[in-house]
Design a protein around this motif. Structure first.
Motif, PDB file in Angstrom:
ATOM      1  N   LEU A 297      15.160  95.319  55.770  1.00 19.30           N
ATOM      2  CA  LEU A 297      14.158  96.018  54.984  1.00 19.30           C
ATOM      3  C   LEU A 297      14.349  95.594  53.530  1.00 19.30           C
ATOM      4  O   LEU A 297      15.421  95.777  52.952  1.00 19.30           O
ATOM      5  CB  LEU A 297      14.314  97.533  55.125  1.00 19.30           C
ATOM      6  N   GLY A 298      13.283  95.001  52.950  1.00 26.82           N
ATOM      7  CA  GLY A 298      13.374  94.473  51.600  1.00 26.82           C
ATOM      8  C   GLY A 298      12.704  95.380  50.579  1.00 26.82           C
ATOM      9  O   GLY A 298      11.687  96.014  50.870  1.00 26.82           O
ATOM     10  N   ASP A 299      13.274  95.443  49.392  1.00 33.45           N
ATOM     11  CA  ASP A 299      12.755  96.269  48.307  1.00 33.45           C
ATOM     12  C   ASP A 299      12.082  95.367  47.270  1.00 33.45           C
ATOM     13  O   ASP A 299      12.735  94.807  46.390  1.00 33.45           O
ATOM     14  CB  ASP A 299      13.901  97.052  47.671  1.00 33.45           C
ATOM     15  N   LEU A 300      10.764  95.212  47.398  1.00 37.74           N
ATOM     16  CA  LEU A 300      10.022  94.365  46.464  1.00 37.74           C
ATOM     17  C   LEU A 300      10.140  94.861  45.027  1.00 37.74           C
ATOM     18  O   LEU A 300      10.213  94.065  44.094  1.00 37.74           O
ATOM     19  CB  LEU A 300       8.543  94.308  46.862  1.00 37.74           C
ATOM     20  N   TYR A 301      10.154  96.169  44.863  1.00 40.03           N
ATOM     21  CA  TYR A 301      10.264  96.717  43.509  1.00 40.03           C
ATOM     22  C   TYR A 301      11.586  96.319  42.859  1.00 40.03           C
ATOM     23  O   TYR A 301      11.623  95.916  41.689  1.00 40.03           O
ATOM     24  CB  TYR A 301      10.133  98.237  43.545  1.00 40.03           C
ATOM     25  N   ALA A 302      12.675  96.439  43.598  1.00 47.89           N
ATOM     26  CA  ALA A 302      13.985  96.074  43.051  1.00 47.89           C
ATOM     27  C   ALA A 302      14.057  94.585  42.769  1.00 47.89           C
ATOM     28  O   ALA A 302      14.607  94.161  41.743  1.00 47.89           O
ATOM     29  CB  ALA A 302      15.090  96.486  44.029  1.00 47.89           C
ATOM     30  N   LEU A 303      13.515  93.769  43.649  1.00 50.51           N
ATOM     31  CA  LEU A 303      13.534  92.322  43.454  1.00 50.51           C
ATOM     32  C   LEU A 303      12.695  91.928  42.239  1.00 50.51           C
ATOM     33  O   LEU A 303      13.068  91.027  41.480  1.00 50.51           O
ATOM     34  CB  LEU A 303      13.028  91.629  44.717  1.00 50.51           C
ATOM     35  N   ALA A 304      11.568  92.614  42.038  1.00 49.12           N
ATOM     36  CA  ALA A 304      10.739  92.318  40.871  1.00 49.12           C
ATOM     37  C   ALA A 304      11.462  92.703  39.581  1.00 49.12           C
ATOM     38  O   ALA A 304      11.377  91.984  38.571  1.00 49.12           O
ATOM     39  CB  ALA A 304       9.410  93.059  40.973  1.00 49.12           C
ATOM     40  N   ARG A 305      12.180  93.814  39.593  1.00 50.84           N
ATOM     41  CA  ARG A 305      12.917  94.214  38.395  1.00 50.84           C
ATOM     42  C   ARG A 305      13.984  93.181  38.036  1.00 50.84           C
ATOM     43  O   ARG A 305      14.243  92.930  36.851  1.00 50.84           O
ATOM     44  CB  ARG A 305      13.541  95.594  38.597  1.00 50.84           C
ATOM     45  N   LEU A 306      14.603  92.585  39.038  1.00 56.40           N
ATOM     46  CA  LEU A 306      15.587  91.533  38.773  1.00 56.40           C
ATOM     47  C   LEU A 306      14.932  90.338  38.093  1.00 56.40           C
ATOM     48  O   LEU A 306      15.480  89.777  37.132  1.00 56.40           O
ATOM     49  CB  LEU A 306      16.256  91.096  40.082  1.00 56.40           C
TER      50      LEU A 306
ATOM     51  N   PHE B 124      15.781  84.633  48.963  1.00 62.10           N
ATOM     52  CA  PHE B 124      16.070  85.317  47.704  1.00 62.10           C
ATOM     53  C   PHE B 124      17.520  85.115  47.286  1.00 62.10           C
ATOM     54  O   PHE B 124      17.808  84.954  46.089  1.00 62.10           O
ATOM     55  CB  PHE B 124      15.745  86.809  47.820  1.00 62.10           C
ATOM     56  N   MET B 125      18.428  85.109  48.255  1.00 61.54           N
ATOM     57  CA  MET B 125      19.831  84.890  47.911  1.00 61.54           C
ATOM     58  C   MET B 125      20.024  83.484  47.336  1.00 61.54           C
ATOM     59  O   MET B 125      20.766  83.288  46.366  1.00 61.54           O
ATOM     60  CB  MET B 125      20.716  85.087  49.142  1.00 61.54           C
ATOM     61  N   ASP B 126      19.357  82.510  47.919  1.00 63.48           N
ATOM     62  CA  ASP B 126      19.478  81.133  47.435  1.00 63.48           C
ATOM     63  C   ASP B 126      18.898  80.985  46.017  1.00 63.48           C
ATOM     64  O   ASP B 126      19.362  80.155  45.238  1.00 63.48           O
ATOM     65  CB  ASP B 126      18.762  80.168  48.387  1.00 63.48           C
ATOM     66  N   ALA B 127      17.867  81.766  45.712  1.00 62.01           N
ATOM     67  CA  ALA B 127      17.207  81.664  44.413  1.00 62.01           C
ATOM     68  C   ALA B 127      17.863  82.531  43.344  1.00 62.01           C
ATOM     69  O   ALA B 127      17.535  82.416  42.161  1.00 62.01           O
ATOM     70  CB  ALA B 127      15.734  82.049  44.547  1.00 62.01           C
ATOM     71  N   ALA B 128      18.787  83.412  43.749  1.00 63.89           N
ATOM     72  CA  ALA B 128      19.401  84.337  42.802  1.00 63.89           C
ATOM     73  C   ALA B 128      20.372  83.618  41.871  1.00 63.89           C
ATOM     74  O   ALA B 128      21.118  82.731  42.293  1.00 63.89           O
ATOM     75  CB  ALA B 128      20.135  85.445  43.550  1.00 63.89           C
ATOM     76  N   GLN B 129      20.366  84.024  40.628  1.00 65.43           N
ATOM     77  CA  GLN B 129      21.370  83.548  39.687  1.00 65.43           C
ATOM     78  C   GLN B 129      22.671  84.286  39.969  1.00 65.43           C
ATOM     79  O   GLN B 129      22.676  85.353  40.590  1.00 65.43           O
ATOM     80  CB  GLN B 129      20.896  83.793  38.257  1.00 65.43           C
TER      81      GLN B 129
ATOM     82  N   ARG C  29       6.710  85.582  48.737  1.00 62.50           N
ATOM     83  CA  ARG C  29       6.777  84.135  48.473  1.00 62.50           C
ATOM     84  C   ARG C  29       6.618  83.833  46.986  1.00 62.50           C
ATOM     85  O   ARG C  29       7.376  83.060  46.406  1.00 62.50           O
ATOM     86  CB  ARG C  29       5.718  83.404  49.294  1.00 62.50           C
ATOM     87  N   GLY C  30       5.605  84.429  46.382  1.00 65.95           N
ATOM     88  CA  GLY C  30       5.397  84.197  44.964  1.00 65.95           C
ATOM     89  C   GLY C  30       6.524  84.761  44.123  1.00 65.95           C
ATOM     90  O   GLY C  30       6.962  84.141  43.145  1.00 65.95           O
ATOM     91  N   LEU C  31       7.002  85.944  44.487  1.00 63.18           N
ATOM     92  CA  LEU C  31       8.094  86.562  43.747  1.00 63.18           C
ATOM     93  C   LEU C  31       9.346  85.705  43.812  1.00 63.18           C
ATOM     94  O   LEU C  31       9.993  85.439  42.789  1.00 63.18           O
ATOM     95  CB  LEU C  31       8.363  87.957  44.328  1.00 63.18           C
ATOM     96  N   CYS C  32       9.683  85.249  45.010  1.00 63.31           N
ATOM     97  CA  CYS C  32      10.858  84.397  45.180  1.00 63.31           C
ATOM     98  C   CYS C  32      10.671  83.055  44.470  1.00 63.31           C
ATOM     99  O   CYS C  32      11.620  82.491  43.912  1.00 63.31           O
ATOM    100  CB  CYS C  32      11.140  84.185  46.663  1.00 63.31           C
ATOM    101  N   GLY C  33       9.441  82.544  44.452  1.00 57.09           N
ATOM    102  CA  GLY C  33       9.167  81.255  43.844  1.00 57.09           C
ATOM    103  C   GLY C  33       9.088  81.271  42.338  1.00 57.09           C
ATOM    104  O   GLY C  33       9.091  80.214  41.703  1.00 57.09           O
ATOM    105  N   GLY C  34       8.998  82.469  41.742  1.00 53.95           N
ATOM    106  CA  GLY C  34       9.012  82.556  40.286  1.00 53.95           C
ATOM    107  C   GLY C  34       7.682  82.884  39.640  1.00 53.95           C
ATOM    108  O   GLY C  34       7.473  82.539  38.472  1.00 53.95           O
ATOM    109  N   VAL C  35       6.780  83.568  40.312  1.00 53.30           N
ATOM    110  CA  VAL C  35       5.470  83.847  39.718  1.00 53.30           C
ATOM    111  C   VAL C  35       5.596  84.734  38.477  1.00 53.30           C
ATOM    112  O   VAL C  35       4.844  84.554  37.498  1.00 53.30           O
ATOM    113  CB  VAL C  35       4.501  84.466  40.753  1.00 53.30           C
TER     114      VAL C  35
END
Length: 269
Positions: A216-225, A190-195, A138-144
């Motif tokens: 199955l989601g990859d938090l590490y990959a999403l954080a790198r983005l 995450f797709m909606d929030a992606a540039q 949630r925080g990652l998707c929201g922009g923490v």
């Protein structure tokens, strides 16, 4: 100060004045669900809100405190994007309600607690300012992460430093991509929030799970983005799975009733 060999010292090229560590479930006095694997005594649960005996948590925090220059500024984490500027919180009552902390003053210890969520440590290359973010989905998707870097940029400006520094990040232990099963609504968020330039990589961070409608989601990959979005491409750590490494880590997904680990960063002299 003495750091337990059971804990993790990040391997990253941070400035020598930047100090950091991540605890594991090893090295404390908690028992049962908050103890070592199999319920053996010796767990280093640092969370006061998870049902452990208060005196055990206090002793565990004293063990951690012996490895630090000062008491960490503990936060009440709410899976949001709030950032606490520790330089402006001297004397403020604890805990602070936030999911990230930044500091540029010496020995102001930023800390986040996790048991599957992703802890992210940040510093500029000159070691002027540091930060820690609690990046659950949630925080990652929201922009923490973005908000943490923005707060660190404000710290740099306040100290007369360059506003566009080289950022470094370290990704601590979190639930790995083979274990983090989520619903389609999480993937869609995450797709909606992606540039536009992130859409392909965001889609690739989710693979279909064994159950219908699950991924199955990859938090590490999403954080790198998200780190790349704010200009941070020097990213270290990653790859440690809290859910599969029963001996070293607490995991909420695995055990539900369990302890919390800490990931900390501070600026020394």
């Amino acid at each position: 100060m003495s750091i337990s060999p059971d804990w993790i010292v990040p391997e990253w090229p941070a400035h020598p004045r930047v100090k950091a560590l991540a605890t594991t479930r090893l090295g404390g006095v908690s028992t049962g669900a908050y103890g070592l694997a199999g319920g053996l005594p010796g767990g280093l649960n640092l969370g006061q809100h998870v049902g452990d005996m208060p005196e055990a948590v206090e002793q565990n925090r004293r063990i951690l405190r012996a490895a630090l220059p000062a008491e960490p500024v503990w936060m009440e984490q709410v899976h949001g994007t709030g950032v606490a500027d520790l330089d402006q919180l001297v004397g403020a009552p604890a805990p602070v309600v936030a999911d990230a902390a930044v500091a540029s003053s010496r020995d102001r210890v930023c800390v986040v607690m996790t048991a599957d969520c992703l802890p992210v440590l940040l510093s500029d290359a000159r070691g002027v300012t540091v930060g820690a973010a609690h990046a659950g989905w949630r925080g990652l998707c929201g922009g923490v992460i973005e908000r943490t870097v923005d707060a660190m940029t404000q710290r740099l400006r306040a100290s007369g430093q360059e506003a566009d520094p080289t950022w470094l990040a370290w990704l601590g232990p979190a639930i790995g991509p083979a274990c983090f099963e989520v619903g389609a609504e999480v993937r869609q968020a995450f797709m909606d929030a992606a540039q536009p330039a992130e859409r392909e990589a965001t889609e690739a961070a989710f693979v279909r799970g064994a159950s219908d409608g699950k991924f199955l989601g990859d938090l590490y990959a999403l954080a790198r983005l998200r780190l790349a979005r704010v200009g941070c491409t020097e990213v270290y750590g990653g790859g440690l799975c809290t859910m599969t490494d029963v001996q070293r880590f607490y995991s909420y997904r695995r055990e539900r009733t369990t302890g919390r680990m800490a990931t900390l960063i501070w600026r020394a002299e």
